[in-house]
Design an enzyme around this catalytic site. Structure first.
Site, PDB file in Angstrom:
ATOM      1  N   VAL A   1      38.070 -21.366  86.351  1.00 38.53           N
ATOM      2  CA  VAL A   1      38.266 -22.728  85.857  1.00 38.53           C
ATOM      3  C   VAL A   1      37.734 -23.754  86.851  1.00 38.53           C
ATOM      4  CG1 VAL A   1      40.599 -22.934  86.842  1.00 38.53           C
ATOM      5  CG2 VAL A   1      39.993 -24.281  84.818  1.00 38.53           C
ATOM      6  N   LYS A   2      37.643 -23.388  88.131  1.00 37.20           N
ATOM      7  CA  LYS A   2      37.224 -24.331  89.161  1.00 37.20           C
ATOM      8  C   LYS A   2      35.750 -24.713  89.053  1.00 37.20           C
ATOM      9  CE  LYS A   2      41.214 -24.621  91.266  1.00 37.20           C
ATOM     10  NZ  LYS A   2      41.994 -25.874  91.321  1.00 37.20           N
ATOM     11  N   ASP A   3      34.979 -23.973  88.240  1.00 42.08           N
ATOM     12  CA  ASP A   3      33.590 -24.385  88.021  1.00 42.08           C
ATOM     13  C   ASP A   3      33.525 -25.790  87.435  1.00 42.08           C
ATOM     14  OD1 ASP A   3      32.896 -21.881  88.893  1.00 42.08           O
ATOM     15  OD2 ASP A   3      32.096 -21.192  86.983  1.00 42.08           O
TER      16      ASP A   3
ATOM     17  N   ALA B   1      34.194 -28.313  90.224  1.00 42.74           N
ATOM     18  CA  ALA B   1      33.064 -28.310  91.155  1.00 42.74           C
ATOM     19  C   ALA B   1      31.898 -29.110  90.586  1.00 42.74           C
ATOM     20  CB  ALA B   1      32.639 -26.869  91.439  1.00 42.74           C
TER      21      ALA B   1
END
Length: 355
Positions: free
Chosen positions: A61-63, A66
């Site tokens: 999910v951190k894509d 970012a």
């Protein structure tokens, strides 16, 4: 980003509107499916749906955060595509992976500071994709050696030397929550046809919960937003009492805060209706059940989220639709969650196929 060619070449056809072809890494971020979790739904009489963020191009999910942070820095002129630049961040791993991959795609370098206690798989992956990885001892947030503070100093030192650099600051950078408000929340609404009664997920930075909450509450103010919290984190207490007070401990990585609510989460407090606590055995039960019976392999934070969704479904009663986040895949935790020696050392259950 570089300009698109004005005419197709023999080796490349233009991307047509509505096509399933996307433009590079950035184009592949988002639009993950909602997966109906059969056993959780059957056990509660609700529709429990998991947003498959482990299917992002960088694996978590951190894509989204970012990409949002780097695009925001470019919009502000702090980074310029095609020119040298450095992205610096302190992270439990997944945000660092996303930032490094976005930076690679944009032509920037990345310096990622991570506590050495994080899973070996995430550290190896960061090295593999070209991050300048700096490992530090785990420290309290107030300590100058904490990975967040350490990364901020690196960015400040590079800036003082005249480098074009950003400190991503995922905890306080509101581009994080803004990306989820613009993408994750509207995707959930569209995918459920607006028939969603509640959303729950755990918080590291709070960007996912805050962004999704804003998007969903704007469309249905009565929809319930519930923070899921592992033991050892004080965010459950923060929602319930206004005070960050941590009790117990957890093996989960990248979620929970013991001393203070991060900036992204503070900006979402008005949208949070309640909080639920989840212990490690409850999370592991869901992780192992999903893998064995539904073929879905997820990490610790997703286990917290699914367990919280089940608790919330039982509170609300049958007939409701509850959405949560499947944050990343289980392969990043093979040395911990799927390691029988590690589980026994922590006094946690070992699944039969690993025993």
């Amino acid at each position: 980003m570089s300009a698109q060619p004005t005419a197709p070449t023999p080796d490349a056809a233009p991307t047509a509107p509505g096509s399933h072809v996307v433009d590079g890494f950035a184009g592949a971020v988002g639009n993950t499916p909602l997966i109906r979790l059969r056993r959780a739904s059957a056990a509660t009489g609700c529709e429990i749906l998991g947003k498959a963020e482990f299917m992002q191009p960088g694996g978590s999910v951190k894509d989204r955060a970012a990409l949002g942070i780097i695009e925001d820095a470019e919009a502000r002129g702090q980074l310029i595509p095609g020119e040298p630049g450095i992205v610096v961040e302190g992270t439990a791993g997944n945000t660092g992976i996303g930032l490094t991959l976005v930076a690679n795609a944009r032509g920037y370098k990345s310096i990622i500071v991570v506590p050495h206690t994080q899973s070996r798989e995430k550290l190896d992956f960061l090295r593999m994709i070209g991050a300048d990885l700096r490992l530090v001892d785990p420290k309290p947030l107030r300590d100058p050696g904490h990975y967040v503070n350490f990364s901020r100093r690196i960015a400040e030192e590079l800036e003082a030397k005249g480098e074009r650099v950003i400190w991503a600051n995922q905890f306080g950078n509101l581009a994080n929550a803004a990306m989820h408000e613009a993408t994750t929340g509207p995707e959930i609404w569209t995918q459920t046809g607006g028939k969603v009664d509640a959303f729950t997920c755990a918080c590291g930075t709070g960007g996912t919960l805050t962004g999704v909450a804003r998007a969903l509450k704007a469309r249905n103010p009565t929809l319930r937003i519930v923070l899921a919290d592992p033991m050892g984190s004080g965010l459950y207490s923060w929602v319930k009492t206004g005070e960050v007070k941590a009790e117990g401990n957890s093996i989960t990585e990248g979620i929970g805060q013991a001393t203070a609510a991060p900036g992204n989460l503070e900006h979402g407090r008005a949208f949070i209706d309640d909080a639920l606590q989840v212990a490690d055995p409850e999370a592991l039960e869901q992780i192992f059940d999903l893998q064995l019976h539904e073929g879905i392999s997820v990490g610790g934070s997703a286990g917290i989220n699914v367990a919280a969704a089940i608790k919330l479904a039982r509170q609300m009663g049958p007939g409701h639709t509850i959405v949560t986040i499947l944050c990343d895949g289980g392969a990043r935790y093979q040395s911990k969650i799927f390691n029988p020696e590690f589980l026994r050392e922590k006094g946690l259950p070992v699944p039969p196929w690993l025993a």
